[in-house]
Design a protein around this motif. Structure first.
Motif, PDB file in Angstrom:
ATOM      1  N   VAL A   1     -23.975  19.485  65.000  1.00  0.00           N
ATOM      2  CA  VAL A   1     -23.163  20.451  64.256  1.00  0.00           C
ATOM      3  C   VAL A   1     -23.712  21.843  64.547  1.00  0.00           C
ATOM      4  O   VAL A   1     -24.903  22.101  64.364  1.00  0.00           O
ATOM      5  CB  VAL A   1     -23.204  20.159  62.734  1.00  0.00           C
TER       6      VAL A   1
ATOM      7  N   GLY B   1     -21.685  24.861  63.719  1.00  0.00           N
ATOM      8  CA  GLY B   1     -21.054  25.886  62.896  1.00  0.00           C
ATOM      9  C   GLY B   1     -19.924  26.600  63.619  1.00  0.00           C
ATOM     10  O   GLY B   1     -19.453  26.169  64.663  1.00  0.00           O
ATOM     11  N   ASN B   2     -19.527  27.708  63.040  1.00  0.00           N
ATOM     12  CA  ASN B   2     -18.404  28.488  63.559  1.00  0.00           C
ATOM     13  C   ASN B   2     -18.881  29.920  63.748  1.00  0.00           C
ATOM     14  O   ASN B   2     -19.123  30.625  62.776  1.00  0.00           O
ATOM     15  CB  ASN B   2     -17.241  28.427  62.564  1.00  0.00           C
TER      16      ASN B   2
ATOM     17  N   GLN C   1     -17.956  21.773  64.903  1.00  0.00           N
ATOM     18  CA  GLN C   1     -17.965  22.935  64.013  1.00  0.00           C
ATOM     19  C   GLN C   1     -18.582  22.607  62.659  1.00  0.00           C
ATOM     20  O   GLN C   1     -19.263  23.433  62.076  1.00  0.00           O
ATOM     21  CB  GLN C   1     -16.539  23.444  63.827  1.00  0.00           C
ATOM     22  N   ASP C   2     -18.357  21.406  62.157  1.00  0.00           N
ATOM     23  CA  ASP C   2     -18.877  21.027  60.848  1.00  0.00           C
ATOM     24  C   ASP C   2     -19.142  19.527  60.810  1.00  0.00           C
ATOM     25  O   ASP C   2     -18.810  18.797  61.741  1.00  0.00           O
ATOM     26  CB  ASP C   2     -17.904  21.438  59.733  1.00  0.00           C
TER      27      ASP C   2
ATOM     28  N   THR D   1     -16.065  17.147  61.115  1.00  0.00           N
ATOM     29  CA  THR D   1     -15.584  17.033  62.497  1.00  0.00           C
ATOM     30  C   THR D   1     -16.510  16.141  63.311  1.00  0.00           C
ATOM     31  O   THR D   1     -16.059  15.284  64.081  1.00  0.00           O
ATOM     32  CB  THR D   1     -15.470  18.429  63.142  1.00  0.00           C
TER      33      THR D   1
ATOM     34  N   ASP E   1     -20.217  32.516  61.070  1.00  0.00           N
ATOM     35  CA  ASP E   1     -21.645  32.313  60.875  1.00  0.00           C
ATOM     36  C   ASP E   1     -22.511  33.475  61.340  1.00  0.00           C
ATOM     37  O   ASP E   1     -23.692  33.507  61.045  1.00  0.00           O
ATOM     38  CB  ASP E   1     -22.101  31.037  61.587  1.00  0.00           C
TER      39      ASP E   1
END
Length: 77
Positions: A31, A33-34, A11-12, A15, A38
């Motif tokens: 990565v 995102g969410n 997610q980032d 993480t 997003d």
């Protein structure tokens, strides 16, 4: 266990770094995102949601879509 994964989507960055520290090869991580935060809702949806919030007197309830939350004057969720 992580060695059995072909790809790890985090997610980032924080993480992603945690998984790398646990042994996941960095070249097999990415990565992404969410999606909950997003993506952007269509403009007509946003306008309708803001109007419904006002009509239904829902100012005390949190709106799920961040752009709607901002448009209602609550700042960044």
């Amino acid at each position: 266990m992580l060695q059995n994964l072909q790809q790890l989507l985090a997610q980032d960055l924080a993480t992603q770094q945690r998984f790398i520290a646990l042994g996941m090869p960095s070249e097999r991580t990415r990565v992404v995102g969410n999606i909950k935060f997003d993506i952007r809702a269509p403009e007509d949806f946003v306008e309708q949601a803001v109007q419904l919030q006002q009509t239904w007197q829902l100012a005390h309830r949190k709106i799920i879509t961040p752009i709607v939350w901002e448009r209602c004057g609550y700042g960044t969720p």
